[in-house]
Motif scaffolding. Sequence first.
Motif, PDB file in Angstrom:
ATOM      1  N   LEU A 200       0.989  -1.088  -0.126  1.00  0.00           N
ATOM      2  CA  LEU A 200       0.157   0.096   0.194  1.00  0.00           C
ATOM      3  C   LEU A 200       0.771   1.281   0.099  1.00  0.00           C
ATOM      4  O   LEU A 200       1.281   1.896   0.924  1.00  0.00           O
ATOM      5  CB  LEU A 200      -0.904  -0.118   1.349  1.00  0.00           C
ATOM      6  CG  LEU A 200      -1.669  -1.300   1.520  1.00  0.00           C
ATOM      7  CD1 LEU A 200      -2.594  -1.239   2.803  1.00  0.00           C
ATOM      8  CD2 LEU A 200      -2.857  -1.458   0.103  1.00  0.00           C
ATOM      9  N   PRO A 201       1.191   1.859  -1.111  1.00  0.00           N
ATOM     10  CA  PRO A 201       2.183   3.083  -1.433  1.00  0.00           C
ATOM     11  C   PRO A 201       1.410   4.202  -0.895  1.00  0.00           C
ATOM     12  O   PRO A 201      -0.033   4.130  -0.801  1.00  0.00           O
ATOM     13  CB  PRO A 201       2.450   2.976  -2.857  1.00  0.00           C
ATOM     14  CG  PRO A 201       1.419   2.272  -3.350  1.00  0.00           C
ATOM     15  CD  PRO A 201       0.830   1.157  -2.622  1.00  0.00           C
ATOM     16  N   PRO A 202       2.186   5.122  -0.385  1.00  0.00           N
ATOM     17  CA  PRO A 202       1.570   6.417   0.219  1.00  0.00           C
ATOM     18  C   PRO A 202       1.177   7.494  -0.651  1.00  0.00           C
ATOM     19  O   PRO A 202       1.489   7.025  -2.050  1.00  0.00           O
ATOM     20  CB  PRO A 202       2.567   7.066   1.001  1.00  0.00           C
ATOM     21  CG  PRO A 202       4.018   6.584   0.230  1.00  0.00           C
ATOM     22  CD  PRO A 202       3.678   5.167  -0.182  1.00  0.00           C
TER      23      PRO A 202
ATOM     24  N   ALA B 138      -2.147   9.074  -9.303  1.00  0.00           N
ATOM     25  CA  ALA B 138      -1.882   9.586  -7.908  1.00  0.00           C
ATOM     26  C   ALA B 138      -3.213  10.080  -7.176  1.00  0.00           C
ATOM     27  O   ALA B 138      -3.285   9.839  -6.146  1.00  0.00           O
ATOM     28  CB  ALA B 138      -1.142  10.819  -8.146  1.00  0.00           C
ATOM     29  N   ARG B 139      -4.147  10.296  -7.867  1.00  0.00           N
ATOM     30  CA  ARG B 139      -5.712  10.714  -7.281  1.00  0.00           C
ATOM     31  C   ARG B 139      -6.020   9.269  -6.707  1.00  0.00           C
ATOM     32  O   ARG B 139      -6.537   9.393  -5.516  1.00  0.00           O
ATOM     33  CB  ARG B 139      -6.680  11.447  -8.150  1.00  0.00           C
ATOM     34  CG  ARG B 139      -6.059  12.785  -8.593  1.00  0.00           C
ATOM     35  CD  ARG B 139      -7.432  13.585  -9.320  1.00  0.00           C
ATOM     36  NE  ARG B 139      -7.938  12.988 -10.459  1.00  0.00           N
ATOM     37  CZ  ARG B 139      -7.095  13.048 -11.780  1.00  0.00           C
ATOM     38  NH1 ARG B 139      -6.333  14.288 -11.748  1.00  0.00           N
ATOM     39  NH2 ARG B 139      -7.421  12.661 -12.744  1.00  0.00           N
ATOM     40  N   LEU B 140      -6.150   8.387  -7.312  1.00  0.00           N
ATOM     41  CA  LEU B 140      -6.905   7.067  -6.749  1.00  0.00           C
ATOM     42  C   LEU B 140      -6.297   6.531  -5.764  1.00  0.00           C
ATOM     43  O   LEU B 140      -6.431   5.955  -4.876  1.00  0.00           O
ATOM     44  CB  LEU B 140      -6.968   6.100  -8.099  1.00  0.00           C
ATOM     45  CG  LEU B 140      -8.065   5.148  -7.933  1.00  0.00           C
ATOM     46  CD1 LEU B 140      -9.288   5.208  -7.212  1.00  0.00           C
ATOM     47  CD2 LEU B 140      -8.275   4.075  -9.058  1.00  0.00           C
ATOM     48  N   ARG B 141      -4.558   6.500  -6.027  1.00  0.00           N
ATOM     49  CA  ARG B 141      -3.691   5.987  -4.997  1.00  0.00           C
ATOM     50  C   ARG B 141      -3.828   6.867  -3.723  1.00  0.00           C
ATOM     51  O   ARG B 141      -4.007   6.202  -2.650  1.00  0.00           O
ATOM     52  CB  ARG B 141      -2.401   6.010  -5.614  1.00  0.00           C
ATOM     53  CG  ARG B 141      -1.247   5.724  -4.470  1.00  0.00           C
ATOM     54  CD  ARG B 141       0.266   5.450  -5.041  1.00  0.00           C
ATOM     55  NE  ARG B 141       0.438   6.559  -6.180  1.00  0.00           N
ATOM     56  CZ  ARG B 141       0.850   8.012  -5.811  1.00  0.00           C
ATOM     57  NH1 ARG B 141       0.835   8.197  -4.327  1.00  0.00           N
ATOM     58  NH2 ARG B 141       1.066   8.556  -6.789  1.00  0.00           N
TER      59      ARG B 141
ATOM     60  N   GLN C 170      11.392  13.939  -7.668  1.00  0.00           N
ATOM     61  CA  GLN C 170      10.863  15.036  -7.886  1.00  0.00           C
ATOM     62  C   GLN C 170       9.313  14.844  -7.900  1.00  0.00           C
ATOM     63  O   GLN C 170       8.538  15.678  -7.300  1.00  0.00           O
ATOM     64  CB  GLN C 170      11.206  15.440  -9.291  1.00  0.00           C
ATOM     65  CG  GLN C 170      10.688  16.911  -9.579  1.00  0.00           C
ATOM     66  CD  GLN C 170      11.028  17.831  -8.750  1.00  0.00           C
ATOM     67  OE1 GLN C 170      12.226  18.102  -8.589  1.00  0.00           O
ATOM     68  NE2 GLN C 170      10.222  18.538  -8.152  1.00  0.00           N
ATOM     69  N   ALA C 171       8.895  13.547  -8.227  1.00  0.00           N
ATOM     70  CA  ALA C 171       7.541  13.244  -8.205  1.00  0.00           C
ATOM     71  C   ALA C 171       6.840  13.169  -6.812  1.00  0.00           C
ATOM     72  O   ALA C 171       5.824  13.639  -6.526  1.00  0.00           O
ATOM     73  CB  ALA C 171       7.407  11.923  -9.063  1.00  0.00           C
ATOM     74  N   TRP C 172       7.723  12.517  -5.835  1.00  0.00           N
ATOM     75  CA  TRP C 172       7.341  12.351  -4.335  1.00  0.00           C
ATOM     76  C   TRP C 172       7.114  14.064  -3.758  1.00  0.00           C
ATOM     77  O   TRP C 172       6.420  14.372  -3.089  1.00  0.00           O
ATOM     78  CB  TRP C 172       8.237  11.724  -3.700  1.00  0.00           C
ATOM     79  CG  TRP C 172       8.170  10.085  -3.761  1.00  0.00           C
ATOM     80  CD1 TRP C 172       6.973   9.571  -4.041  1.00  0.00           C
ATOM     81  CD2 TRP C 172       9.401   9.359  -3.902  1.00  0.00           C
ATOM     82  NE1 TRP C 172       7.187   8.011  -4.257  1.00  0.00           N
ATOM     83  CE2 TRP C 172       8.589   7.790  -4.156  1.00  0.00           C
ATOM     84  CE3 TRP C 172      10.773   9.264  -3.758  1.00  0.00           C
ATOM     85  CZ2 TRP C 172       9.292   6.949  -4.363  1.00  0.00           C
ATOM     86  CZ3 TRP C 172      11.400   8.219  -3.826  1.00  0.00           C
ATOM     87  CH2 TRP C 172      10.831   6.976  -4.094  1.00  0.00           C
ATOM     88  N   THR C 173       8.208  14.741  -4.229  1.00  0.00           N
ATOM     89  CA  THR C 173       8.086  16.082  -3.639  1.00  0.00           C
ATOM     90  C   THR C 173       7.017  16.772  -4.236  1.00  0.00           C
ATOM     91  O   THR C 173       6.271  17.498  -3.536  1.00  0.00           O
ATOM     92  CB  THR C 173       9.575  16.891  -4.039  1.00  0.00           C
ATOM     93  OG1 THR C 173      10.776  16.199  -3.855  1.00  0.00           O
ATOM     94  CG2 THR C 173       9.571  18.338  -3.670  1.00  0.00           C
TER      95      THR C 173
ATOM     96  N   LEU D 237      10.621   5.455   2.563  1.00  0.00           N
ATOM     97  CA  LEU D 237       9.181   5.899   2.472  1.00  0.00           C
ATOM     98  C   LEU D 237       8.526   5.460   3.753  1.00  0.00           C
ATOM     99  O   LEU D 237       7.982   4.547   3.962  1.00  0.00           O
ATOM    100  CB  LEU D 237       8.425   5.744   1.218  1.00  0.00           C
ATOM    101  CG  LEU D 237       8.908   5.784   0.017  1.00  0.00           C
ATOM    102  CD1 LEU D 237       8.288   4.956  -1.005  1.00  0.00           C
ATOM    103  CD2 LEU D 237       8.778   7.242  -0.427  1.00  0.00           C
ATOM    104  N   PRO D 238       8.387   6.469   4.830  1.00  0.00           N
ATOM    105  CA  PRO D 238       7.737   5.979   6.173  1.00  0.00           C
ATOM    106  C   PRO D 238       6.497   5.657   6.029  1.00  0.00           C
ATOM    107  O   PRO D 238       5.980   4.855   7.288  1.00  0.00           O
ATOM    108  CB  PRO D 238       8.148   7.317   6.824  1.00  0.00           C
ATOM    109  CG  PRO D 238       8.128   8.313   6.122  1.00  0.00           C
ATOM    110  CD  PRO D 238       8.810   7.776   4.634  1.00  0.00           C
TER     111      PRO D 238
END
Length: 369
Positions: free
Chosen positions: A51-53, A64-67, A113-116, A147-148
């Motif tokens: 389950l990614p953040p 990204a929206r659905l995740r 960069q995507a995470w940021t 990734l905490p």
Amino acid sequence: MPLHQPDVLIMGGGVIGLTTALCLADKGLSISLLDRQSTGQEASWAGAGMLPPGNLQNATTPEARLRSYSHSLWAGFSQRLLEQTGIDNGYRVCGAVNVFNKDEGNLLMAQSQAWTDEGVRFHLLTSNEAIQYVPDLNPAFESTVYLPDFAQVRNPRHLQALRAACLQKGVEIIEHVSEVNLVAADNRILQARLPNRILSFATLCVTAGSWSTSILQSLGVEIPVRPIRGQIVQLQLNKLPFNCVIEHGRQYLVPRQDGLILVGSTQEDVGFEKKNTAEGIAQLLEFAVSLVPTLRHAEVVRCWSGLRPASPDELPTLGAVPGLSNVFVGAGHFRSGLQMSPGTAAILADVICGSETVVSMEGLAADRF
């Protein structure tokens, strides 16, 4: 034959179908759910439960929206299932270490960069910091990111809890259905004729994973969803050598608290051929040992495979089916069916009930292909 009249008929009893049934039952609708075998036995069961953040506030892409929407729901949904059914689905925030070799610097920069941009918490680790999470990590992986907020769930337990919750809410689950004849009139599907009963309904929702394509084809609708086989190996050690998920590209190691470790997965376009192969298992074992050399001493407990429903853009098809006024679909999640299931079900329930969805449907609708 006896006639039953649910508000909604759901075809497909994997994690998407069961979760959607529960969401619709929560809204007061009567639900019948069909599956060609026992519920939760295909890709939903076969996955590793990662389950990614996400951060819904800053999510801009359909994925990204659905995740992110699903990420925001997982903790509360798991607690609800535990309180309602007494079944612990194994949800826990375990963190994840993503590793990159010396040739993947550009990939690391792009992912960081995507995470940021999305506002997902991550930490670039020094080599000394990395071995605090994975003491035996192969030093060939020169760059590591932590990734905490990464979590996991145990798929079989989650599916067991979902099934129990659905039954408690009055969902009718009809399993081992070998033949269904869907009856249409104008632009609506009115009935499903089974060998021993007739189901007459207001709404049909297709959530049958890789089998959704053939169901919709029988209704004159094409969606480009096909099966992609993924093989997984389960290992065991007396003591876990790490407690977080480890990812390298699309391959991963997922530790369970009872000492089991899942190694996955292959990605094979072989149609509906669900089996394990010597080549696939050998590749996974080689990957595991190359990442964490201690795993060469692990016991191979078992292996299995599942058929992931893949679309050309690797995103699910959600919502109304073009040309049919009372048919909806939720399929094509590829590798993300379980992780995106809470958000997917909430969206489908809202769309079916005519309510506004929490997140935009842009990029997910069935008419995008």
